[in-house]
Write an enzyme that holds these catalytic residues in place. Structure first.
Site, PDB file in Angstrom:
ATOM      1  N   ASP A 120     105.192 119.918  35.242  1.00  0.00           N
ATOM      2  CA  ASP A 120     106.447 119.201  35.424  1.00  0.00           C
ATOM      3  C   ASP A 120     106.166 117.728  35.182  1.00  0.00           C
ATOM      4  O   ASP A 120     105.415 117.097  35.929  1.00  0.00           O
ATOM      5  CB  ASP A 120     106.954 119.443  36.856  1.00  0.00           C
ATOM      6  CG  ASP A 120     108.091 118.519  37.272  1.00  0.00           C
ATOM      7  OD1 ASP A 120     108.576 117.734  36.440  1.00  0.00           O
ATOM      8  OD2 ASP A 120     108.471 118.575  38.461  1.00  0.00           O
ATOM      9  N   HIS A 122     107.564 114.068  35.317  1.00  0.00           N
ATOM     10  CA  HIS A 122     108.640 113.242  35.849  1.00  0.00           C
ATOM     11  C   HIS A 122     109.212 112.313  34.779  1.00  0.00           C
ATOM     12  O   HIS A 122     110.299 111.759  34.957  1.00  0.00           O
ATOM     13  CB  HIS A 122     108.140 112.424  37.039  1.00  0.00           C
ATOM     14  CG  HIS A 122     107.892 113.243  38.269  1.00  0.00           C
ATOM     15  ND1 HIS A 122     107.730 112.683  39.519  1.00  0.00           N
ATOM     16  CD2 HIS A 122     107.771 114.587  38.445  1.00  0.00           C
ATOM     17  CE1 HIS A 122     107.512 113.637  40.407  1.00  0.00           C
ATOM     18  NE2 HIS A 122     107.529 114.802  39.780  1.00  0.00           N
ATOM     19  N   MET A 173      96.366 119.499  41.269  1.00  0.00           N
ATOM     20  CA  MET A 173      97.052 119.618  39.980  1.00  0.00           C
ATOM     21  C   MET A 173      98.129 118.558  39.829  1.00  0.00           C
ATOM     22  O   MET A 173      99.334 118.812  39.923  1.00  0.00           O
ATOM     23  CB  MET A 173      97.639 121.020  39.814  1.00  0.00           C
ATOM     24  CG  MET A 173      96.578 122.094  39.694  1.00  0.00           C
ATOM     25  SD  MET A 173      97.206 123.624  38.962  1.00  0.00           S
ATOM     26  CE  MET A 173      97.332 123.159  37.235  1.00  0.00           C
ATOM     27  N   HIS A 278      96.297  98.085  48.515  1.00  0.00           N
ATOM     28  CA  HIS A 278      95.992  96.687  48.828  1.00  0.00           C
ATOM     29  C   HIS A 278      94.631  96.358  48.242  1.00  0.00           C
ATOM     30  O   HIS A 278      93.670  97.115  48.428  1.00  0.00           O
ATOM     31  CB  HIS A 278      95.978  96.472  50.343  1.00  0.00           C
ATOM     32  CG  HIS A 278      95.506  95.104  50.752  1.00  0.00           C
ATOM     33  ND1 HIS A 278      96.292  93.976  50.623  1.00  0.00           N
ATOM     34  CD2 HIS A 278      94.315  94.678  51.268  1.00  0.00           C
ATOM     35  CE1 HIS A 278      95.610  92.921  51.065  1.00  0.00           C
ATOM     36  NE2 HIS A 278      94.415  93.312  51.447  1.00  0.00           N
TER      37      HIS A 278
END
Length: 365
Positions: A120, A122, A173, A278
């Site tokens: 998948d 994004h 994964m 940070h």
């Protein structure tokens, strides 16, 4: 071009960007006539060679990911996790394209694996980010093509359905793809930004159960550990939070190198939980906290947020030599669970920025 982690700047004009915009919003081009490029991926934290800006018209970028189910050592005590990976690493490799390019991925599930997998993106539009079109059994492969229509850094991960989704993600994964604007990165005023080096840090939460003596359990295969690992997962308390697959993976002789005066782009992804990067002794000169390059970057951040299921990008020009710790500023996760990396920076010290005025000694009477 970028070699290893070092980038040489490239120039651009607006023509390629306009061509990319037309491809995003206009009729589909003739893919058969488009230029193809096979891209050889490299293991994180390094990133494959790429142009920061390009005059070329959009093309098809070919990538290949091979799924590997294998045990990984995840801490300095030798603890092993029954991992599932893209190309054998946690995170999977960072892919880089430009807005308007087509990503053409060959996904391979060797017959040595035991489970179904998919991917998948994004960054993709439609079909569960490609997950609906890429579900493959052991011994199969598939090819997915999608157009990179949005600039930024984006997560990709396995999503085979139901409880398999979180289990596969927290078993390793996941990875990221960077879609650069064709004219390169810009600051809030539209001025060009360039980087000398780029590193990819993938943050990973693991959930290993312990035996009756408090020792982490080990499993011969991912399937063997499924029920017990799932029980730990549902309590939402990770046993390890690490960068690039293991505590200490980016420290010591594996620290990321830089020099005083160099600008470094840090891409940081977390596919499952929020994180708070940070750089101790440094800052985020320009930070795309939400990971999207069409949005103006924030400036001079001390700590920034990587939302679970996303990636962020930060530019910093190193100004002093030494070892810089890069941490998740949930310091429990950084110091105790493993989410710490190091930059080793060479160069000359600048007393104007920092100086020890007096050495430690007895308090005067």
């Amino acid at each position: 071009m970028l070699t290893g982690a070092t980038v040489l700047a490239s120039s651009s004009d607006g023509m390629a960007a306009k061509a990319a915009e037309a491809q995003v919003d206009g009729p589909a081009p003739d893919l058969a006539s488009m230029q193809r490029e096979k891209v050889a991926l490299v293991d994180p934290p390094f990133v494959h060679p790429h142009e920061q800006a390009t005059k070329a018209t959009p093309g098809i970028k070919e990538f290949r990911l091979v799924i590997e189910e294998k045990p990984l050592v995840i801490d300095q005590d030798g603890t092993t996790y029954p991992a599932m990976t893209f190309n054998g690493t946690v995170p999977g490799p960072l892919m880089v394209v430009h807005e308007g390019d087509y990503v053409e991925l060959t996904l391979v599930n060797p017959d040595t694996n035991a489970m179904q997998h998919n991917i998948d993106f994004h960054a993709a539009t439609g079909g569960l980010g490609g997950g609906a079109l890429t579900l493959i059994n052991p011994g199969e492969q598939t090819v997915l093509r999608f157009k990179a229509t949005r600039a930024g850094v984006f997560v990709y991960h396995c999503a085979p359905g139901g409880p398999m989704i979180p289990w596969h993600v927290v078993s390793g994964m996941n990875g990221a793809i960077m879609v650069l604007p064709r004219e390169g990165l810009k600051d809030e005023a539209g001025n060009s930004l360039r980087y000398d080096r780029i590193y990819y840090i993938g943050e990973q939460d693991f959930y290993l159960p312990r035996d009756s003596k408090g020792v982490f359990k080990s499993y011969a295969s991912p399937g063997d550990g499924y029920e017990e690992i799932m029980e730990v997962m549902t309590k939402l308390v990770p046993s390890h939070v690490v960068f690039n697959g293991a505590a200490g993976a980016l420290t010591g002789d594996k620290a990321m190198a830089a020099k005083v005066g160099e600008t470094v782009l840090i891409v940081h992804s977390q596919a499952n939980r929020d994180s708070r990067p940070h750089l101790i002794g440094g800052h985020g000169d320009h930070v795309w906290e939400q990971g999207k390059f069409d949005n103006p970057p924030a400036k001079n951040l001390e700590t920034w947020l990587v939302r679970g299921g996303s990636a962020a990008a930060a530019l910093y020009k190193f100004r002093q030599p030494g070892i810089y710790a890069y941490v998740n500023h949930n310091l429990i996760e950084a110091v105790i669970l493993g989410a710490t990396a190091h930059f080793m920076v060479e160069g000359d010290w600048n007393d104007d920025l920092m100086k020890q005025v007096s050495a430690p000694g007895p308090i005067p009477a």
